[in-house]
Design a protein around this motif. Structure first.
Motif, PDB file in Angstrom:
ATOM      1  N   GLN A  74      37.878  43.772  48.714  1.00 28.41           N
ATOM      2  CA  GLN A  74      37.178  43.224  48.284  1.00 28.41           C
ATOM      3  C   GLN A  74      35.451  44.113  47.596  1.00 28.41           C
ATOM      4  O   GLN A  74      35.635  44.212  48.732  1.00 28.41           O
ATOM      5  CB  GLN A  74      37.283  41.122  48.945  1.00 28.41           C
ATOM      6  CG  GLN A  74      38.478  41.082  48.977  1.00 28.41           C
ATOM      7  CD  GLN A  74      39.268  40.398  47.475  1.00 28.41           C
ATOM      8  OE1 GLN A  74      38.350  40.087  47.001  1.00 28.41           O
ATOM      9  NE2 GLN A  74      40.353  40.917  47.968  1.00 28.41           N
ATOM     10  N   ARG A  75      35.175  43.411  46.958  1.00 28.63           N
ATOM     11  CA  ARG A  75      33.997  43.973  46.908  1.00 28.63           C
ATOM     12  C   ARG A  75      32.984  43.616  47.787  1.00 28.63           C
ATOM     13  O   ARG A  75      32.829  42.831  48.381  1.00 28.63           O
ATOM     14  CB  ARG A  75      33.115  43.224  45.677  1.00 28.63           C
ATOM     15  CG  ARG A  75      33.382  43.510  44.231  1.00 28.63           C
ATOM     16  CD  ARG A  75      33.058  42.804  43.411  1.00 28.63           C
ATOM     17  NE  ARG A  75      34.477  42.581  42.012  1.00 28.63           N
ATOM     18  CZ  ARG A  75      35.030  41.427  41.348  1.00 28.63           C
ATOM     19  NH1 ARG A  75      34.663  40.317  42.451  1.00 28.63           N
ATOM     20  NH2 ARG A  75      35.576  41.354  40.738  1.00 28.63           N
ATOM     21  N   GLY A  76      32.099  44.288  48.143  1.00 28.49           N
ATOM     22  CA  GLY A  76      30.887  44.802  49.283  1.00 28.49           C
ATOM     23  C   GLY A  76      32.108  45.410  50.533  1.00 28.49           C
ATOM     24  O   GLY A  76      30.406  45.676  51.311  1.00 28.49           O
ATOM     25  N   GLU A  77      32.719  45.012  50.548  1.00 26.80           N
ATOM     26  CA  GLU A  77      33.280  45.504  51.775  1.00 26.80           C
ATOM     27  C   GLU A  77      33.077  47.282  52.243  1.00 26.80           C
ATOM     28  O   GLU A  77      33.247  47.434  51.554  1.00 26.80           O
ATOM     29  CB  GLU A  77      34.981  44.947  52.224  1.00 26.80           C
ATOM     30  CG  GLU A  77      35.458  43.545  52.124  1.00 26.80           C
ATOM     31  CD  GLU A  77      36.884  43.172  52.680  1.00 26.80           C
ATOM     32  OE1 GLU A  77      36.911  41.926  52.548  1.00 26.80           O
ATOM     33  OE2 GLU A  77      37.217  43.494  52.175  1.00 26.80           O
ATOM     34  N   VAL A  78      33.626  47.185  54.063  1.00 24.33           N
ATOM     35  CA  VAL A  78      33.126  48.841  54.298  1.00 24.33           C
ATOM     36  C   VAL A  78      34.254  48.661  54.769  1.00 24.33           C
ATOM     37  O   VAL A  78      35.013  48.077  55.484  1.00 24.33           O
ATOM     38  CB  VAL A  78      31.997  48.863  55.130  1.00 24.33           C
ATOM     39  CG1 VAL A  78      32.383  50.225  55.843  1.00 24.33           C
ATOM     40  CG2 VAL A  78      30.716  48.285  54.539  1.00 24.33           C
ATOM     41  N   ARG A 124      31.644  51.489  51.165  1.00 22.97           N
ATOM     42  CA  ARG A 124      31.551  50.284  50.769  1.00 22.97           C
ATOM     43  C   ARG A 124      32.543  50.076  49.416  1.00 22.97           C
ATOM     44  O   ARG A 124      32.094  50.908  48.567  1.00 22.97           O
ATOM     45  CB  ARG A 124      30.049  50.125  50.370  1.00 22.97           C
ATOM     46  CG  ARG A 124      30.417  48.400  49.927  1.00 22.97           C
ATOM     47  CD  ARG A 124      28.411  48.152  49.911  1.00 22.97           C
ATOM     48  NE  ARG A 124      27.813  48.504  51.177  1.00 22.97           N
ATOM     49  CZ  ARG A 124      27.749  47.697  52.255  1.00 22.97           C
ATOM     50  NH1 ARG A 124      28.466  46.161  52.267  1.00 22.97           N
ATOM     51  NH2 ARG A 124      26.843  47.654  53.554  1.00 22.97           N
ATOM     52  N   VAL A 125      33.079  48.969  49.470  1.00 27.01           N
ATOM     53  CA  VAL A 125      34.015  48.904  48.052  1.00 27.01           C
ATOM     54  C   VAL A 125      32.928  48.262  47.055  1.00 27.01           C
ATOM     55  O   VAL A 125      32.538  47.381  47.322  1.00 27.01           O
ATOM     56  CB  VAL A 125      35.067  47.852  48.233  1.00 27.01           C
ATOM     57  CG1 VAL A 125      35.472  47.817  46.563  1.00 27.01           C
ATOM     58  CG2 VAL A 125      36.357  48.571  48.739  1.00 27.01           C
ATOM     59  N   TRP A 176      37.014  51.357  43.257  1.00 22.85           N
ATOM     60  CA  TRP A 176      35.698  52.576  43.614  1.00 22.85           C
ATOM     61  C   TRP A 176      34.298  52.202  44.425  1.00 22.85           C
ATOM     62  O   TRP A 176      34.031  50.889  44.841  1.00 22.85           O
ATOM     63  CB  TRP A 176      34.825  51.794  41.869  1.00 22.85           C
ATOM     64  CG  TRP A 176      33.600  52.912  41.843  1.00 22.85           C
ATOM     65  CD1 TRP A 176      32.520  52.585  42.667  1.00 22.85           C
ATOM     66  CD2 TRP A 176      33.465  54.160  41.290  1.00 22.85           C
ATOM     67  NE1 TRP A 176      31.527  53.264  42.107  1.00 22.85           N
ATOM     68  CE2 TRP A 176      32.263  54.558  40.958  1.00 22.85           C
ATOM     69  CE3 TRP A 176      34.933  54.721  40.213  1.00 22.85           C
ATOM     70  CZ2 TRP A 176      31.567  55.337  40.959  1.00 22.85           C
ATOM     71  CZ3 TRP A 176      33.978  55.778  39.302  1.00 22.85           C
ATOM     72  CH2 TRP A 176      32.877  56.124  39.361  1.00 22.85           C
ATOM     73  N   VAL A 177      34.562  53.204  45.178  1.00 20.48           N
ATOM     74  CA  VAL A 177      33.971  53.182  46.255  1.00 20.48           C
ATOM     75  C   VAL A 177      32.395  53.465  46.431  1.00 20.48           C
ATOM     76  O   VAL A 177      32.512  55.152  45.446  1.00 20.48           O
ATOM     77  CB  VAL A 177      34.421  53.603  47.898  1.00 20.48           C
ATOM     78  CG1 VAL A 177      35.475  52.988  47.990  1.00 20.48           C
ATOM     79  CG2 VAL A 177      34.909  55.461  47.268  1.00 20.48           C
ATOM     80  N   MET A 178      31.670  53.530  47.192  1.00 20.68           N
ATOM     81  CA  MET A 178      29.881  54.271  47.335  1.00 20.68           C
ATOM     82  C   MET A 178      29.745  54.310  48.638  1.00 20.68           C
ATOM     83  O   MET A 178      29.796  53.088  49.643  1.00 20.68           O
ATOM     84  CB  MET A 178      28.972  53.903  46.285  1.00 20.68           C
ATOM     85  CG  MET A 178      29.784  53.898  44.873  1.00 20.68           C
ATOM     86  SD  MET A 178      28.128  53.054  43.295  1.00 20.68           S
ATOM     87  CE  MET A 178      26.680  54.359  43.643  1.00 20.68           C
ATOM     88  N   GLY A 179      28.945  55.273  48.776  1.00 24.16           N
ATOM     89  CA  GLY A 179      28.136  55.456  50.492  1.00 24.16           C
ATOM     90  C   GLY A 179      26.888  54.533  50.225  1.00 24.16           C
ATOM     91  O   GLY A 179      26.247  54.452  49.578  1.00 24.16           O
ATOM     92  N   ASP A 180      26.468  53.981  51.209  1.00 23.69           N
ATOM     93  CA  ASP A 180      24.787  53.497  51.063  1.00 23.69           C
ATOM     94  C   ASP A 180      23.812  54.531  51.080  1.00 23.69           C
ATOM     95  O   ASP A 180      22.971  53.799  50.907  1.00 23.69           O
ATOM     96  CB  ASP A 180      25.137  52.197  52.423  1.00 23.69           C
ATOM     97  CG  ASP A 180      25.918  50.783  52.541  1.00 23.69           C
ATOM     98  OD1 ASP A 180      26.212  50.897  51.447  1.00 23.69           O
ATOM     99  OD2 ASP A 180      25.855  50.290  53.386  1.00 23.69           O
TER     100      ASP A 180
END
Length: 278
Positions: A74-78, A124-125, A176-180
Motif C-alpha cells: 500500500q502507499r506509504g509502506e516501507v 517506500r511505496v 512505484w518506490v522512492m527512498g526517503d
C-alpha cells in the motif's frame, strides 16, 4: 496382584537436561526456520537511501505473512523487494573471514541474521497499480492529482529536484518506490528504462514494520498521514467498482431474459387453460 507393587514402585525415569537439549535445539531451529519462511524475517539496511527513517546498519523485521493472504503493498509502506534487474549493480564481496561467513550463512538460513548474499532493496511505496505519479522540479510528488506532504524526506533534500519525472501511470500489479533520502537513492526514478521504473508486487518480500536493532533505535514503521488524504485513492478505488459493474450487468441481463421467457410461456399456455375450463 503379581507385579502390581513393582510397577508402582518403579516410576518412569526422567531424562537428563543434556539428553533433552539436542531435541530442544532442533525444535527451536525448526520453529525459527518456519517463522523466517512464512512469518517474519530480519533484514539489514546496507545504505543511506532511507535516511533518516532508517540508518545504515539498522535491522528491521519484515512481515512476510500478509502477502500469503493476497495482501499487496500500500502507499506509504516501507517494503523489501528483490532486485528487479540491475538496480544493485555488481554484488559487493564480503571482507569477513570464512568462519564469520559460515556463521552468517547458518544464522541467515534460519532467519536470525540478514543474508549477505540476497540482492534485496528497501524503499517506500509512493504509488500502486492504477495510480498516476509525477514530480516537477521545485514541486512536490503528486499522486492522482494530490500533492504529498513528505515529512520523512531527509533534511535538506527536495522531493525530486535532482530527478523530476512523470506523469507515469503505474500498471496494475506493480508499484512505484522512492527512498526517503532523495539525493542518495537510485530508486524508480533512475530505472525508467525498464517497466517505467515500477516494481512487480511479485518481487516484494514483505513490509518492514519495526526497527528491531539497535535497541536505542527501536521504533515502528507506520504509514505517514499524507497517504490518508481524501481523494488520493480515487483512481485505484475505481477499479473494483468497474469490475463489480461488469460482473453485475450479465447477471441482470440473464435474469431479464428468464423473466421475459416465463411471461411468454404463460401467455402461450393461457388460451389452452381457458378452453379446457370452458
Amino acid at each position: 496382584m503379581p507385579g502390581g507393587p513393582g510397577k508402582l514402585g518403579n516410576p518412569k525415569k526422567v531424562r537428563s537436561f543434556w539428553k533433552e537439549l539436542p531435541i530442544l535445539v532442533i525444535i527451536a531451529l525448526a520453529l525459527a526456520l518456519l517463522i523466517k519462511t512464512f512469518l517474519v524475517q530480519a533484514f539489514s539496511i546496507p545504505s543511506d537511501s532511507m535516511q533518516n527513517t532508517l540508518q545504515r546498519g539498522d535491522r528491521v523485521l519484515v512481515d512476510k505473512l500478509t502477502p500469503w493472504f493476497g495482501s499487496e503493498p500500500q502507499r506509504g509502506e516501507v517494503v523489501v523487494f528483490h532486485d528487479p534487474g540491475g538496480w544493485l549493480g555488481e554484488t559487493q564481496t564480503s571482507d569477513s573471514g570464512p568462519v564469520a561467513e559460515g556463521i552468517q550463512k547458518a544464522l541467515s538460513f534460519i532467519g536470525l541474521m540478514p543474508s549477505a548474499e540476497e540482492k534485496d532493496l528497501i524503499k517506500r511505496v509512493i504509488a500502486v497499480g492504477g495510480d498516476t505519479v509525477s514530480c516537477k522540479r521545485g514541486g512536490k510528488v503528486v499522486v492522482n492529482g494530490k500533492p504529498l506532504d513528505e515529512p520523512y524526506i531527509f533534511p535538506g533534500n527536495t522531493p525530486c529536484d535532482e530527478k523530476p519525472f512523470g506523469p507515469i501511470k503505474v500498471p496494475e500489479g506493480r508499484i512505484w518506490v522512492m527512498g526517503d533520502h532523495r539525493q542518495d537513492s537510485l530508486d524508480s526514478r533512475y530505472h525508467q528504462n525498464l517497466n517505467n521504473g515500477t516494481v512487480s508486487v511479485d518481487d516484494v518480500v514483505g513490509r518492514a514494520f519495526v526497527v528491531a536493532w539497535p535497541i536505542d533505535r527501536w521504533s515502528t514503521l507506520s504509514v505517514p498521514g499524507t497517504f490518508d488524504q481524501p481523494g488520493l485513492g480515487a483512481a485505484a478505488a475505481m477499479a473494483p467498482s468497474a469490475v463489480g459493474l461488469a460482473g453485475a450487468v450479465p447477471i441482470v441481463l440473464w435474469r431479464r431474459r428468464r423473466l421475459i421467457a416465463k411471461v411468454r410461456a404463460e401467455a402461450e399456455a393461457r388460451p389452452d387453460r381457458l378452453t379446457a375450463d370452458g
